[in-house]
Design a protein around this motif. Structure first.
Motif, PDB file in Angstrom:
ATOM      1  N   TRP A  72       0.844  -1.189   0.000  1.00 26.40           N
ATOM      2  CA  TRP A  72       0.000   0.000   0.000  1.00 26.40           C
ATOM      3  C   TRP A  72       0.886   1.249   0.000  1.00 26.40           C
ATOM      4  O   TRP A  72       2.077   1.163   0.259  1.00 26.40           O
ATOM      5  CB  TRP A  72      -0.979   0.025   1.168  1.00 26.40           C
ATOM      6  N   LYS A  73       0.264   2.374  -0.312  1.00 24.51           N
ATOM      7  CA  LYS A  73       0.943   3.658  -0.214  1.00 24.51           C
ATOM      8  C   LYS A  73      -0.082   4.728   0.100  1.00 24.51           C
ATOM      9  O   LYS A  73      -1.273   4.568  -0.185  1.00 24.51           O
ATOM     10  CB  LYS A  73       1.721   4.001  -1.481  1.00 24.51           C
ATOM     11  N   HIS A  74       0.397   5.791   0.718  1.00 29.06           N
ATOM     12  CA  HIS A  74      -0.465   6.930   1.026  1.00 29.06           C
ATOM     13  C   HIS A  74       0.274   8.200   0.644  1.00 29.06           C
ATOM     14  O   HIS A  74       1.404   8.422   1.087  1.00 29.06           O
ATOM     15  CB  HIS A  74      -0.822   6.972   2.513  1.00 29.06           C
ATOM     16  N   SER A  75      -0.358   9.025  -0.189  1.00 30.74           N
ATOM     17  CA  SER A  75       0.252  10.275  -0.634  1.00 30.74           C
ATOM     18  C   SER A  75      -0.545  11.462  -0.127  1.00 30.74           C
ATOM     19  O   SER A  75      -1.774  11.389   0.003  1.00 30.74           O
ATOM     20  CB  SER A  75       0.303  10.330  -2.163  1.00 30.74           C
ATOM     21  N   HIS A  76       0.158  12.546   0.147  1.00 29.63           N
ATOM     22  CA  HIS A  76      -0.501  13.803   0.509  1.00 29.63           C
ATOM     23  C   HIS A  76       0.311  14.955  -0.065  1.00 29.63           C
ATOM     24  O   HIS A  76       1.534  14.864  -0.211  1.00 29.63           O
ATOM     25  CB  HIS A  76      -0.675  13.942   2.026  1.00 29.63           C
ATOM     26  N   ALA A  77      -0.384  16.025  -0.424  1.00 32.06           N
ATOM     27  CA  ALA A  77       0.271  17.183  -1.026  1.00 32.06           C
ATOM     28  C   ALA A  77       1.304  17.763  -0.065  1.00 32.06           C
ATOM     29  O   ALA A  77       1.051  17.887   1.136  1.00 32.06           O
ATOM     30  CB  ALA A  77      -0.767  18.247  -1.378  1.00 32.06           C
ATOM     31  N   ALA A  78       2.494  18.075  -0.598  1.00 30.25           N
ATOM     32  CA  ALA A  78       3.566  18.650   0.220  1.00 30.25           C
ATOM     33  C   ALA A  78       4.548  19.389  -0.677  1.00 30.25           C
ATOM     34  O   ALA A  78       4.829  18.951  -1.791  1.00 30.25           O
ATOM     35  CB  ALA A  78       4.294  17.554   0.997  1.00 30.25           C
ATOM     36  N   GLY A 100       3.613  -1.719  17.266  1.00 27.79           N
ATOM     37  CA  GLY A 100       2.476  -2.630  17.243  1.00 27.79           C
ATOM     38  C   GLY A 100       1.879  -2.724  15.855  1.00 27.79           C
ATOM     39  O   GLY A 100       2.590  -2.962  14.878  1.00 27.79           O
ATOM     40  N   GLU A 101       0.604  -2.498  15.760  1.00 33.87           N
ATOM     41  CA  GLU A 101      -0.112  -2.603  14.475  1.00 33.87           C
ATOM     42  C   GLU A 101      -0.221  -1.270  13.750  1.00 33.87           C
ATOM     43  O   GLU A 101      -0.979  -1.158  12.787  1.00 33.87           O
ATOM     44  CB  GLU A 101      -1.512  -3.173  14.719  1.00 33.87           C
ATOM     45  N   HIS A 102       0.539  -0.259  14.210  1.00 32.06           N
ATOM     46  CA  HIS A 102       0.454   1.064  13.609  1.00 32.06           C
ATOM     47  C   HIS A 102       1.797   1.536  13.084  1.00 32.06           C
ATOM     48  O   HIS A 102       2.848   1.158  13.589  1.00 32.06           O
ATOM     49  CB  HIS A 102      -0.096   2.075  14.624  1.00 32.06           C
ATOM     50  N   VAL A 103       1.723   2.390  12.070  1.00 30.19           N
ATOM     51  CA  VAL A 103       2.895   3.048  11.491  1.00 30.19           C
ATOM     52  C   VAL A 103       2.639   4.542  11.583  1.00 30.19           C
ATOM     53  O   VAL A 103       1.550   5.016  11.242  1.00 30.19           O
ATOM     54  CB  VAL A 103       3.093   2.655  10.005  1.00 30.19           C
ATOM     55  N   TYR A 104       3.654   5.287  12.023  1.00 32.04           N
ATOM     56  CA  TYR A 104       3.536   6.730  12.189  1.00 32.04           C
ATOM     57  C   TYR A 104       4.492   7.438  11.243  1.00 32.04           C
ATOM     58  O   TYR A 104       5.617   6.989  11.039  1.00 32.04           O
ATOM     59  CB  TYR A 104       3.854   7.128  13.639  1.00 32.04           C
ATOM     60  N   GLY A 109       5.055  19.153   9.377  1.00 32.53           N
ATOM     61  CA  GLY A 109       4.267  18.961  10.587  1.00 32.53           C
ATOM     62  C   GLY A 109       3.067  18.060  10.445  1.00 32.53           C
ATOM     63  O   GLY A 109       2.313  17.874  11.408  1.00 32.53           O
ATOM     64  N   ASP A 110       2.854  17.486   9.277  1.00 28.45           N
ATOM     65  CA  ASP A 110       1.744  16.548   9.111  1.00 28.45           C
ATOM     66  C   ASP A 110       2.111  15.231   9.789  1.00 28.45           C
ATOM     67  O   ASP A 110       3.158  14.655   9.507  1.00 28.45           O
ATOM     68  CB  ASP A 110       1.466  16.295   7.622  1.00 28.45           C
ATOM     69  N   VAL A 111       1.255  14.780  10.705  1.00 33.17           N
ATOM     70  CA  VAL A 111       1.479  13.522  11.418  1.00 33.17           C
ATOM     71  C   VAL A 111       0.353  12.573  11.034  1.00 33.17           C
ATOM     72  O   VAL A 111      -0.825  12.936  11.076  1.00 33.17           O
ATOM     73  CB  VAL A 111       1.455  13.718  12.950  1.00 33.17           C
ATOM     74  N   PHE A 112       0.738  11.360  10.653  1.00 30.30           N
ATOM     75  CA  PHE A 112      -0.234  10.339  10.283  1.00 30.30           C
ATOM     76  C   PHE A 112      -0.012   9.096  11.122  1.00 30.30           C
ATOM     77  O   PHE A 112       1.129   8.716  11.380  1.00 30.30           O
ATOM     78  CB  PHE A 112      -0.074   9.939   8.809  1.00 30.30           C
ATOM     79  N   CYS A 113      -1.104   8.457  11.496  1.00 29.57           N
ATOM     80  CA  CYS A 113      -1.075   7.128  12.095  1.00 29.57           C
ATOM     81  C   CYS A 113      -1.829   6.213  11.133  1.00 29.57           C
ATOM     82  O   CYS A 113      -2.998   6.468  10.815  1.00 29.57           O
ATOM     83  CB  CYS A 113      -1.758   7.130  13.462  1.00 29.57           C
ATOM     84  N   PHE A 114      -1.151   5.183  10.647  1.00 29.52           N
ATOM     85  CA  PHE A 114      -1.732   4.242   9.692  1.00 29.52           C
ATOM     86  C   PHE A 114      -1.902   2.871  10.330  1.00 29.52           C
ATOM     87  O   PHE A 114      -1.099   2.472  11.184  1.00 29.52           O
ATOM     88  CB  PHE A 114      -0.807   4.047   8.472  1.00 29.52           C
ATOM     89  N   ASP A 115      -2.885   2.132   9.864  1.00 24.39           N
ATOM     90  CA  ASP A 115      -2.951   0.705  10.153  1.00 24.39           C
ATOM     91  C   ASP A 115      -1.835   0.075   9.313  1.00 24.39           C
ATOM     92  O   ASP A 115      -1.809   0.246   8.096  1.00 24.39           O
ATOM     93  CB  ASP A 115      -4.315   0.149   9.753  1.00 24.39           C
ATOM     94  N   VAL A 170       1.138  19.298  13.411  1.00 21.82           N
ATOM     95  CA  VAL A 170       1.773  19.830  14.610  1.00 21.82           C
ATOM     96  C   VAL A 170       1.823  21.351  14.572  1.00 21.82           C
ATOM     97  O   VAL A 170       1.513  22.020  15.564  1.00 21.82           O
ATOM     98  CB  VAL A 170       3.203  19.252  14.770  1.00 21.82           C
ATOM     99  N   GLN A 171       2.184  21.919  13.442  1.00 21.37           N
ATOM    100  CA  GLN A 171       2.301  23.373  13.335  1.00 21.37           C
ATOM    101  C   GLN A 171       0.944  24.029  13.554  1.00 21.37           C
ATOM    102  O   GLN A 171       0.834  24.989  14.310  1.00 21.37           O
ATOM    103  CB  GLN A 171       2.888  23.753  11.967  1.00 21.37           C
ATOM    104  N   LYS A 172      -0.087  23.516  12.930  1.00 20.94           N
ATOM    105  CA  LYS A 172      -1.419  24.110  13.072  1.00 20.94           C
ATOM    106  C   LYS A 172      -1.979  23.904  14.470  1.00 20.94           C
ATOM    107  O   LYS A 172      -2.642  24.779  15.023  1.00 20.94           O
ATOM    108  CB  LYS A 172      -2.362  23.525  12.024  1.00 20.94           C
ATOM    109  N   GLU A 173      -1.721  22.745  15.065  1.00 24.25           N
ATOM    110  CA  GLU A 173      -2.243  22.436  16.401  1.00 24.25           C
ATOM    111  C   GLU A 173      -1.568  23.265  17.489  1.00 24.25           C
ATOM    112  O   GLU A 173      -2.193  23.616  18.480  1.00 24.25           O
ATOM    113  CB  GLU A 173      -2.057  20.952  16.721  1.00 24.25           C
ATOM    114  N   THR A 174      -0.274  23.562  17.328  1.00 25.86           N
ATOM    115  CA  THR A 174       0.480  24.227  18.391  1.00 25.86           C
ATOM    116  C   THR A 174       0.858  25.669  18.079  1.00 25.86           C
ATOM    117  O   THR A 174       1.234  26.404  18.982  1.00 25.86           O
ATOM    118  CB  THR A 174       1.792  23.464  18.683  1.00 25.86           C
ATOM    119  N   GLY A 175       0.818  26.040  16.794  1.00 24.63           N
ATOM    120  CA  GLY A 175       1.255  27.373  16.403  1.00 24.63           C
ATOM    121  C   GLY A 175       2.767  27.508  16.335  1.00 24.63           C
ATOM    122  O   GLY A 175       3.292  28.604  16.162  1.00 24.63           O
ATOM    123  N   ALA A 176       3.478  26.396  16.473  1.00 28.52           N
ATOM    124  CA  ALA A 176       4.944  26.413  16.425  1.00 28.52           C
ATOM    125  C   ALA A 176       5.426  26.822  15.037  1.00 28.52           C
ATOM    126  O   ALA A 176       4.780  26.533  14.033  1.00 28.52           O
ATOM    127  CB  ALA A 176       5.493  25.028  16.766  1.00 28.52           C
TER     128      ALA A 176
END
Length: 112
Positions: free
Chosen positions: A39-45, A64-68, A74-80, A92-98
């Motif tokens: 599988w693969k997951h793409s996002h604009a960057a 465990g059963e997750h990939v981060y 600052g985009d953080v993903f948790c995948f099965d 992270v940037q949007k959540e914290t304003g860092a």
């Protein structure tokens, strides 16, 4: 895989890595025995090639059963890990304003 400095994480017969191509960061899951894409997951960057070639910098983390995955922007993903389904995501940037450093939130040794 595209441009980037990610290494590989191996767990449960799977290999995980990242790369940047065509305006997108992509997380890849490959079969460790055959090298075939599971599988693969793409996002604009943005490439982010200000001080070096740019692209992805962080190696995916398996727990465990997750990939981060943390992108340099600052985009953080948790995948099965088995299916690639997004369990949750945040920025992270949007959540914290860092501020995002010039080299991004995750840097490779070459860019550090």
């Amino acid at each position: 895989m595209g441009i980037g400095f990610s290494s590989f994480a191996v767990a449960d017969g799977r290999v995980f890595t990242t790369g940047h191509a065509d305006g997108k960061d992509t997380v890849f899951c490959l079969d460790a025995a055959t090298g075939k894409e599971k599988w693969k997951h793409s996002h604009a960057a943005d490439l982010g090639d200000k001080y070096y070639e740019g692209g992805t910098s962080a190696t995916p983390t398996v727990a465990g059963e997750h990939v981060y995955h943390l992108s340099r922007w600052g985009d953080v993903f948790c995948f099965d890990a088995a299916t690639g389904k997004v369990v949750w995501q945040a920025n992270v940037q949007k959540e914290t304003g860092a501020n995002v450093p010039d080299l991004g939130l995750c840097r490779c040794a070459a860019g550090a």
